[in-house]
Design a protein around this motif. Structure first.
Motif, PDB file in Angstrom:
ATOM      1  N   ASP A 234      22.452  43.695  23.465  1.00 46.58           N
ATOM      2  CA  ASP A 234      23.701  43.119  23.941  1.00 46.58           C
ATOM      3  C   ASP A 234      24.854  43.968  23.417  1.00 46.58           C
ATOM      4  OD1 ASP A 234      25.476  41.406  25.171  1.00 46.58           O
ATOM      5  OD2 ASP A 234      25.598  40.054  23.449  1.00 46.58           O
ATOM      6  N   VAL A 235      25.574  44.608  24.326  1.00 45.94           N
ATOM      7  CA  VAL A 235      26.708  45.453  23.952  1.00 45.94           C
ATOM      8  C   VAL A 235      27.958  44.854  24.574  1.00 45.94           C
ATOM      9  CG1 VAL A 235      27.637  47.785  23.898  1.00 45.94           C
ATOM     10  CG2 VAL A 235      25.151  47.444  23.996  1.00 45.94           C
ATOM     11  N   VAL A 236      28.997  44.666  23.786  1.00 44.44           N
ATOM     12  CA  VAL A 236      30.221  44.029  24.268  1.00 44.44           C
ATOM     13  C   VAL A 236      31.404  44.967  24.070  1.00 44.44           C
ATOM     14  CG1 VAL A 236      29.349  41.720  23.762  1.00 44.44           C
ATOM     15  CG2 VAL A 236      30.685  42.927  22.027  1.00 44.44           C
ATOM     16  N   THR A 237      32.506  44.651  24.720  1.00 44.03           N
ATOM     17  CA  THR A 237      33.729  45.404  24.455  1.00 44.03           C
ATOM     18  C   THR A 237      34.262  45.019  23.077  1.00 44.03           C
ATOM     19  OG1 THR A 237      35.164  43.723  25.425  1.00 44.03           O
ATOM     20  CG2 THR A 237      34.325  45.442  26.910  1.00 44.03           C
ATOM     21  N   ILE A 238      35.042  45.907  22.492  1.00 44.75           N
ATOM     22  CA  ILE A 238      35.623  45.615  21.172  1.00 44.75           C
ATOM     23  C   ILE A 238      36.530  44.401  21.256  1.00 44.75           C
ATOM     24  CG2 ILE A 238      36.997  46.534  19.266  1.00 44.75           C
ATOM     25  CD1 ILE A 238      36.096  49.329  20.108  1.00 44.75           C
ATOM     26  N   HIS A 239      37.266  44.277  22.376  1.00 42.55           N
ATOM     27  CA  HIS A 239      38.111  43.094  22.561  1.00 42.55           C
ATOM     28  C   HIS A 239      37.280  41.811  22.466  1.00 42.55           C
ATOM     29  CE1 HIS A 239      41.066  45.948  24.249  1.00 42.55           C
ATOM     30  NE2 HIS A 239      41.957  45.021  23.967  1.00 42.55           N
ATOM     31  N   THR A 244      39.470  37.934  21.849  1.00 45.75           N
ATOM     32  CA  THR A 244      40.845  37.945  22.340  1.00 45.75           C
ATOM     33  C   THR A 244      41.412  36.533  22.383  1.00 45.75           C
ATOM     34  OG1 THR A 244      40.313  39.876  23.708  1.00 45.75           O
ATOM     35  CG2 THR A 244      42.333  38.683  24.232  1.00 45.75           C
ATOM     36  N   LEU A 245      42.633  36.375  21.911  1.00 45.66           N
ATOM     37  CA  LEU A 245      43.320  35.089  21.967  1.00 45.66           C
ATOM     38  C   LEU A 245      44.326  35.113  23.104  1.00 45.66           C
ATOM     39  CD1 LEU A 245      43.989  34.526  18.149  1.00 45.66           C
ATOM     40  CD2 LEU A 245      42.228  33.451  19.553  1.00 45.66           C
ATOM     41  N   SER A 246      44.218  34.159  23.997  1.00 45.78           N
ATOM     42  CA  SER A 246      45.093  34.110  25.164  1.00 45.78           C
ATOM     43  C   SER A 246      46.560  34.065  24.754  1.00 45.78           C
ATOM     44  CB  SER A 246      44.748  32.880  26.018  1.00 45.78           C
ATOM     45  OG  SER A 246      45.593  32.798  27.139  1.00 45.78           O
ATOM     46  N   ALA A 249      48.623  38.998  20.806  1.00 48.02           N
ATOM     47  CA  ALA A 249      48.113  40.340  20.522  1.00 48.02           C
ATOM     48  C   ALA A 249      47.113  40.316  19.363  1.00 48.02           C
ATOM     49  CB  ALA A 249      49.276  41.275  20.184  1.00 48.02           C
ATOM     50  N   ARG A 250      46.933  39.159  18.752  1.00 54.13           N
ATOM     51  CA  ARG A 250      46.003  39.018  17.633  1.00 54.13           C
ATOM     52  C   ARG A 250      44.607  38.659  18.132  1.00 54.13           C
ATOM     53  NH1 ARG A 250      48.789  38.683  12.811  1.00 54.13           N
ATOM     54  NH2 ARG A 250      51.046  38.391  13.022  1.00 54.13           N
ATOM     55  N   PHE A 251      43.644  38.689  17.209  1.00 51.12           N
ATOM     56  CA  PHE A 251      42.259  38.389  17.548  1.00 51.12           C
ATOM     57  C   PHE A 251      41.741  37.222  16.709  1.00 51.12           C
ATOM     58  CE2 PHE A 251      42.844  42.910  18.476  1.00 51.12           C
ATOM     59  CZ  PHE A 251      42.406  42.960  19.787  1.00 51.12           C
ATOM     60  N   THR A 455      41.605  47.676  36.961  1.00 48.86           N
ATOM     61  CA  THR A 455      42.658  48.293  36.145  1.00 48.86           C
ATOM     62  C   THR A 455      43.213  47.374  35.066  1.00 48.86           C
ATOM     63  OG1 THR A 455      44.318  47.669  37.803  1.00 48.86           O
ATOM     64  CG2 THR A 455      43.343  49.868  37.988  1.00 48.86           C
ATOM     65  N   VAL A 456      42.798  46.099  35.060  1.00 46.95           N
ATOM     66  CA  VAL A 456      43.200  45.181  33.980  1.00 46.95           C
ATOM     67  C   VAL A 456      41.987  44.360  33.549  1.00 46.95           C
ATOM     68  CG1 VAL A 456      45.600  44.982  34.727  1.00 46.95           C
ATOM     69  CG2 VAL A 456      43.917  43.375  35.598  1.00 46.95           C
ATOM     70  N   ASN A 457      41.938  43.997  32.294  1.00 49.93           N
ATOM     71  CA  ASN A 457      40.830  43.183  31.799  1.00 49.93           C
ATOM     72  C   ASN A 457      40.936  41.751  32.312  1.00 49.93           C
ATOM     73  OD1 ASN A 457      39.848  45.328  30.278  1.00 49.93           O
ATOM     74  ND2 ASN A 457      40.980  44.747  28.458  1.00 49.93           N
ATOM     75  N   ASN A 458      39.787  41.193  32.704  1.00 46.64           N
ATOM     76  CA  ASN A 458      39.719  39.773  33.063  1.00 46.64           C
ATOM     77  C   ASN A 458      38.463  39.218  32.403  1.00 46.64           C
ATOM     78  OD1 ASN A 458      39.044  37.272  34.479  1.00 46.64           O
ATOM     79  ND2 ASN A 458      40.646  37.834  35.928  1.00 46.64           N
ATOM     80  N   HIS A 459      38.639  38.625  31.231  1.00 48.03           N
ATOM     81  CA  HIS A 459      37.490  38.179  30.447  1.00 48.03           C
ATOM     82  C   HIS A 459      36.749  37.037  31.131  1.00 48.03           C
ATOM     83  CE1 HIS A 459      38.449  40.611  26.851  1.00 48.03           C
ATOM     84  NE2 HIS A 459      39.692  40.469  27.272  1.00 48.03           N
TER      85      HIS A 459
END
Length: 575
Positions: A234-239, A244-246, A249-251, A455-459
């Motif tokens: 299982d490989v995920v994005t770093i975000h 990611t917090l909606s 900019a913090r996590f 072109t934009v992230n959509n989790h």
């Protein structure tokens, strides 16, 4: 020679805001320095080195500013109430002892990253069963009469013994193969407890590629079935790893809420910007192991920082640094035979050997080809044959999976986004060519075979910047057109086109966007004139995306100028 300084709106507003916070009168020269510090961030540096602007002449709105000597410039900056010193009072700007001017948060990013990395590089992982490790190294890294298996074994030893390690090498040098074997070694050291391992990459596309590589490699390992089954895929994005917090900019994970993993492995680390890398290392447990994989010679991240390059440079040049024992460079290429055209030209470009690189390119041998850039009026007719040959296979595919696989056989890469020779112009040209050939229909913007890049992230939809899909009829939905993307299990998943996040047509993509990808054949088109973006790192990255052949369309002087030019990003890392 005067530099015509094109001040961005954000730089102007930032400088105005900072100067409004200052106590006392603020000179126009100081305001320009603040604007240049903001501009440096926009160009990928983490700071403005005052030494670099000493004596320079800048023209701003027809007014000329000549920068004084470094000592005078440093005194000017230090005397302002909005500039602080490292460890001093909190101020919007920080000036360090070497004359590097930072926006405070980028200084903080660097300080935290350097502190944690050096701490981990100097820490030895506990509870390693050396006899078990030696047995595993012998099985998983058998010698073959040359030095490279030993280099891979050296990387594995560093990763096992140290809490921080870097494995760098060009595409095809076995970075992924090495890290899969490291996973097996870690699992053999379990001692009755399960290793908690996380694997991440900067983009969804890079994560999917690493996942596929792990699945392809692990079953061939010389280890027990239990260990093979336990190797995570299982490989995920770093975000996603950090959470990611909606609206923030913090996590979710940080120093106060660390990641619950014993080992974290990050692929394509050259693409990770300074702020993200700082957030990642801060979120690690004090005893957690971090392994970075990447190519130090590739383009750095689009955002500020060249962290992997700085780490590799420090490890190679400063033998007294703890990083010197944490860095391993893989050099033997298993994808290209020694002397192959792609291997040779990438080496020459990387070394800045413009004469040799141009000679190799124009020799049209070993899978490399050159063509003089056609003029605008002749571009479509000259490009037509290459485009039809390159894209016919995927457009005539009978299933979405086949289309996705065939699409990666060929790709158009370019340096710029705008203009005739950029992404926008080339995608329009390609569509016209394919429509005239009858391979696509342009009656609707959503048409069968249209390639898309997110072109934009959509989790929520599990679609991320750089993910590539193709519009194709869906037999499970009555033949309606849907966007198909590669699925983590090796299959495909589909989404209604109307639900897609922001995206663009992707026959042609920028070299920056191609990072983390591999294509059978590459046609790389350079602009007709030299520019700031044209560097040897850009050429090297584009060339090394190809597995079989690369063709470069360029004017000789533009290609040669790019080989001569090396990307320079200022930072203050003291590893």
């Amino acid at each position: 020679m005067s530099i015509e300084y094109q001040e961005r709106v954000i730089d102007r507003h930032f400088a105005t805001f900072i100067c409004c916070q200052a106590i006392g009168e603020v000179s126009d020269l100081f305001r320009l320095v603040v604007s240049l510090a903001s501009s440096a961030i926009g160009k990928g540096s983490s700071c403005l080195n005052l030494v670099d602007i000493e004596g320079e002449s800048y023209v701003v709105e027809k007014r000329e500013f000549i920068m004084p000597r470094f000592e005078v410039l440093r005194e000017l900056v230090m005397s302002s109430s909005v500039v602080g010193l490292p460890g001093g009072q909190l101020r919007p700007l920080v000036l360090d002892g070497s004359g590097r001017l930072y926006l405070y948060r980028y200084w903080h990013y660097e300080q935290e990253l350097a502190r944690i990395v050096l701490q981990k590089a100097g820490a030895i992982s506990a509870n390693i069963d050396e006899a078990l490790l030696l047995d595993g190294l012998a099985r998983l890294f058998p010698g073959s009469g040359d030095d490279e298996p030993d280099r891979q074994k050296e990387a594995a030893v560093a990763a096992m013994h140290r809490q921080f390690s870097v494995i760098s090498g060009a595409p095809g040098t076995g970075k992924t193969s090495t890290v899969v074997r490291i996973l097996a070694l870690l699992l053999e050291q379990d001692r009755g407890r399960r290793q908690r391992i996380a694997m991440a990459a900067p983009t969804g596309k890079a994560a999917a590629r690493l996942k596929k590589s792990i699945n392809d490699i692990k079953n061939s390992l010389d280890c027990s079935c239990e260990v093979k089954a336990a190797i995570p895929d299982d490989v995920v994005t770093i975000h996603r790893l950090l959470g990611t917090l909606s609206g923030s900019a913090r996590f979710r994970h940080s120093a106060k809420n660390p990641l619950p993993f014993d080992t974290v492995i990050v692929d394509e680390a050259s693409m990770v910007a300074l702020p993200m890398m700082s957030a990642l290392v801060a979120a690690l447990r004090p005893d957690a192991r971090l392994v970075l994989l990447g190519d130090r010679d590739q383009l750095s991240s689009v955002e500020p920082g060249s962290v992997l390059g700085d780490l590799c440079r420090a490890g190679a040049e400063n033998l007294t640094s703890p990083l010197s024992g944490s860095l391993v460079m893989l050099e033997k290429n298993y994808r290209f035979q020694a002397g192959s055209g792609i291997a040779e030209i990438s080496r020459a470009v990387n070394a800045g050997l413009e004469g040799e690189a141009l000679e190799l390119l124009k020799s049209s041998e070993g899978g490399i080809f050159w063509q003089k850039l056609p003029v605008r009026e002749e571009l479509q007719s000259t490009l037509a044959k290459k485009v039809v040959e390159g894209y016919r296979g995927y457009l005539e595919a009978t299933s979405p999976l086949e289309a996705l696989e065939q699409f990666d056989c060929f790709r158009l890469l370019c340096a710029l986004r705008e203009g005739t020779y950029g992404v926008g112009g080339l995608n329009h040209t390609v569509e016209n060519i394919l429509a005239r050939e009858g391979l696509i229909s342009l009656k609707n913007s959503f048409y069968r075979g249209r390639p898309l890049m997110i072109t934009v992230n959509n989790h929520a939809m599990r679609l991320f910047n750089g993910d590539t899909g193709i519009l194709f009829p869906d037999s499970e939905h009555g033949g309606e057109l849907r966007a198909f993307f590669p699925a983590p299990d090796g299959g495909v998943r589909s989404i209604a086109p109307e639900r897609l996040p922001l995206h663009e047509t992707a026959y042609a993509i920028t070299i920056h966007k191609s990072q983390g990808s591999e294509f059978g054949r590459v046609l790389m088109m350079l602009p007709p004139v030299d520019g700031e973006l044209m560097t040897r790192e850009l050429l090297y990255t584009g060339i090394t995306r190809a597995k079989e052949s690369v063709e470069i369309w360029a004017n000789e002087e533009v290609f040669s100028a790019a080989v001569r030019k090396k990307t320079k990003r200022s930072s203050g890392f003291d590893f």
